[in-house]
Design an enzyme around this catalytic site. Structure first.
Site, PDB file in Angstrom:
ATOM      1  N   SER A 119      47.688 -42.333 -21.529  1.00  0.00           N
ATOM      2  CA  SER A 119      48.748 -41.326 -21.396  1.00  0.00           C
ATOM      3  C   SER A 119      48.176 -39.930 -21.511  1.00  0.00           C
ATOM      4  O   SER A 119      48.775 -38.974 -21.033  1.00  0.00           O
ATOM      5  CB  SER A 119      49.771 -41.489 -22.514  1.00  0.00           C
ATOM      6  OG  SER A 119      50.349 -42.753 -22.469  1.00  0.00           O
ATOM      7  N   HIS A 140      49.020 -44.970 -14.499  1.00  0.00           N
ATOM      8  CA  HIS A 140      49.851 -44.764 -15.685  1.00  0.00           C
ATOM      9  C   HIS A 140      51.252 -45.342 -15.467  1.00  0.00           C
ATOM     10  O   HIS A 140      52.077 -44.763 -14.755  1.00  0.00           O
ATOM     11  CB  HIS A 140      49.925 -43.258 -15.999  1.00  0.00           C
ATOM     12  CG  HIS A 140      50.598 -42.947 -17.295  1.00  0.00           C
ATOM     13  ND1 HIS A 140      51.549 -41.954 -17.434  1.00  0.00           N
ATOM     14  CD2 HIS A 140      50.464 -43.510 -18.519  1.00  0.00           C
ATOM     15  CE1 HIS A 140      51.966 -41.924 -18.686  1.00  0.00           C
ATOM     16  NE2 HIS A 140      51.319 -42.854 -19.367  1.00  0.00           N
ATOM     17  N   GLU A 152      52.127 -43.148 -12.226  1.00  0.00           N
ATOM     18  CA  GLU A 152      51.341 -41.954 -11.909  1.00  0.00           C
ATOM     19  C   GLU A 152      49.925 -42.429 -11.596  1.00  0.00           C
ATOM     20  O   GLU A 152      49.288 -43.087 -12.416  1.00  0.00           O
ATOM     21  CB  GLU A 152      51.332 -40.989 -13.094  1.00  0.00           C
ATOM     22  CG  GLU A 152      52.694 -40.332 -13.322  1.00  0.00           C
ATOM     23  CD  GLU A 152      52.770 -39.470 -14.572  1.00  0.00           C
ATOM     24  OE1 GLU A 152      53.409 -38.413 -14.504  1.00  0.00           O
ATOM     25  OE2 GLU A 152      52.216 -39.862 -15.619  1.00  0.00           O
ATOM     26  N   ASN A 190      54.635 -36.571 -18.998  1.00  0.00           N
ATOM     27  CA  ASN A 190      54.427 -36.151 -20.384  1.00  0.00           C
ATOM     28  C   ASN A 190      54.202 -34.644 -20.502  1.00  0.00           C
ATOM     29  O   ASN A 190      54.576 -34.028 -21.494  1.00  0.00           O
ATOM     30  CB  ASN A 190      53.252 -36.909 -21.011  1.00  0.00           C
ATOM     31  CG  ASN A 190      53.637 -38.344 -21.347  1.00  0.00           C
ATOM     32  OD1 ASN A 190      54.815 -38.641 -21.524  1.00  0.00           O
ATOM     33  ND2 ASN A 190      52.674 -39.230 -21.412  1.00  0.00           N
TER      34      ASN A 190
END
Ligand SMILES: NC(=O)c1ccc[n+]([C@@H]2O[C@H](COP(=O)([O-])OP(=O)(O)OC[C@H]3O[C@@H](n4cnc5c(N)ncnc54)[C@H](O)[C@@H]3O)[C@@H](O)[C@H]2O)c1
Length: 467
Positions: A119, A140, A152, A190
């Site tokens: 992450s 991801h 991702e 994120n």
């Protein structure tokens, strides 16, 4: 590139779900765990997840059997020698991942692609630890992997041409929407989500509004699936704090400074759902329903609100118990400023406003069917506009397209609309003006409208340019 056999290393929360996703798409999976006990746990995750799908009628018993039969479980990494792709999902510790990638590089055939589900760690650093940096990418997935539609796909400066496209095509084959991005801390989701959550903690810390009120404002007012504190508890406060640290490390931006309150909670061991207590504790006391203490009210600045309150039985008078003022601020002992967003009514008093008037306003707005959010200043404006502004900055920096950012936030966070779609439905001028007002008040760069937003409004446009 053909991906017929895929290795998944680490069958914890993410890895077990990722293995299931591949197996569901008809791909053979070799699942690797550290030891037999962890392997048994991994199998347990797989059986439970596919078992739930069976119960809900999303899989037949035969399909479930087939999916499970495609997964081979092992504690030996050497079993990955024939894999076309290996996805790593071991804990978020650089040392562990570097050691694993070095080993995978030795074991796997030269054509194999090595992917990390990290992450927040640098994919480029993992690529550089191997003799095949051009074939190392980020893949991801989101939690829970079988449910969440986004992947991702992270390419680095050394990724060979075609690898990101092949992995993205594979993600489509898995039934996911891939978003191809570069190796920046936090990627799209994120990097946008965590600073917004951290900002909510700052507002709580500064006493701008209470936990539940902030959650209500964002959930019921903006329409996000969860309020920021519920979401922080779900993600884990430790994970959130670490990601903020990584973002700050890379950007040194004021926007990415981890909140001291978040740090204190982590230090106290209040990590969210995983530890039984985070922003929400074990015994959140139920507040008793309150009745409006006011019987007379004057509404200034909104006929709609005046009509709603009149319909709820409140009368106007020469000396009302409380004056609800919508729009420009006014001072007075009984004057409470109100901002309505959907079914949420944010209300704030001035220095002159009595506590009693604020309580009356809160109670009568509740009776009239609104969710009242007492706050020192608008929570929605501050949290939402800064969050949207971040998305404009991200696009302007060339990191991701508008369509990709919107898709990532819809699919990765369950937003009903992506940030650009949301800005267009609110009105670009309103967002820009809101940011300007916040900037004038706080002088914080987070609130300075992104130049692109400002220019679009100045040019009289009400939509973002899409290719
Ligand atoms: N949890 C999330 O919501 C989430 C979301 C997206 C990405 N991620 C990322 O996914 C990765 C895994 O996170 P998680 O939440 O699944 O962790 P987890 O702790 O639930 O699972 C990690 C698993 O890896 C196993 N493991 C540890 N060392 C190993 C080794 N050397 N070889 C094989 N297996 C090993 C552990 O036994 C454990 O089962 C992390 O990089 C994390 O940042 C997590």
């Amino acid at each position: 590139m053909v991906f017929e056999t895929v290795g998944v290393v680490g069958l914890g929360t993410m890895g077990a779900g990722i293995a299931e996703v591949f197996a569901r798409a008809g791909i053979r999976v070799v699942g690797v765990e550290a030891d037999q006990e962890a392997l048994d746990r991994g199998l347990g995750h797989l059986e439970a997840s596919t078992g739930r799908a069976l119960e809900k009628g999303r899989l037949s018993a035969g399909e479930r059997e087939e999916i499970l039969s495609r997964v081979t479980l092992t504690t030996s990494r050497d079993d990955l020698r024939d894999a076309d792709l290996v996805v790593e999902a071991i804990p978020e510790v650089m040392e562990y991942k570097v050691a694993l990638f070095t080993d995978l590089d030795r074991i796997c055939k030269p054509s194999a692609v090595l992917a990390t589900n990290t992450s927040s760690l640098q994919v480029t650093a993992l690529a550089a630890a191997t003799g095949r940096p051009g074939r190392v990418v980020g893949m991801h997935f989101f939690n829970p992997a079988p449910v969440m539609g986004l992947v991702e796909v992270v390419g680095t400066v050394v990724t060979e041409p075609g690898v990101v496209t092949s992995v993205s095509d594979l993600a489509v084959r898995l039934g996911k929407t891939p978003v191809a991005v570069g190796d920046r801390a936090g990627f799209v989701v994120n990097r946008l989500l965590l600073p917004y959550l951290n900002h909510a903690v700052t507002l709580l810390d500064h006493g701008v509004a209470a936990r539940d009120d902030i959650d209500n404002a964002m959930r019921l007012g903006v329409g996000l699936p969860m309020g920021p504190f519920s979401l922080l508890d779900l993600i884990g406060l430790d994970t959130s704090y670490e990601i903020m640290g990584v973002l700050f490390e890379e950007s040194r931006s004021e926007r990415h400074v981890p909140s001291p309150l978040l740090r204190s909670y982590v230090a106290a061991g209040w990590l969210g759902r995983k530890s039984g207590r985070g922003f929400y504790g074990e015994s959140a006391a139920e507040s008793t329903p309150e009745k409006a203490a006011a019987s007379t009210v004057r509404v200034e600045g909104s006929q709609e609100l005046a009509a709603t309150l009149a319909a709820a039985g409140f009368k106007d008078s020469a000396e009302p118990d409380v004056v609800l003022r919508v729009g420009e601020a006014a001072l007075g002992e009984r004057v409470v400023q109100v901002r309505v967003t959907g079914k949420v009514a944010e209300l704030s008093g001035s220095v002159l406003t009595s506590r009693q008037a604020v309580l009356c306003a809160r109670d009568l707005l509740r009776v009239a069917g609104y969710t009242p959010v007492p706050c020192r200043r608008s929570v929605i404006d501050a949290l939402l506009y800064a969050h949207l502004n971040d998305a404009v900055h991200m696009y302007s920096s060339g990191y991701a397209s508008i369509a990709d950012i919107d898709a990532a936030m819809r699919l990765g966070c369950g937003y009903p609309q992506g940030p650009f779609e949301l800005m267009e439905s609110i009105g670009l001028a309103k967002v820009r003006d809101g940011l300007r007002a916040l900037y004038a008040e706080h002088l914080s760069p987070s609130f300075a409208p992104a130049p692109l937003l400002d220019q679009l409004v100045t040019a009289g446009l009400d939509a973002f340019p899409r290719a």
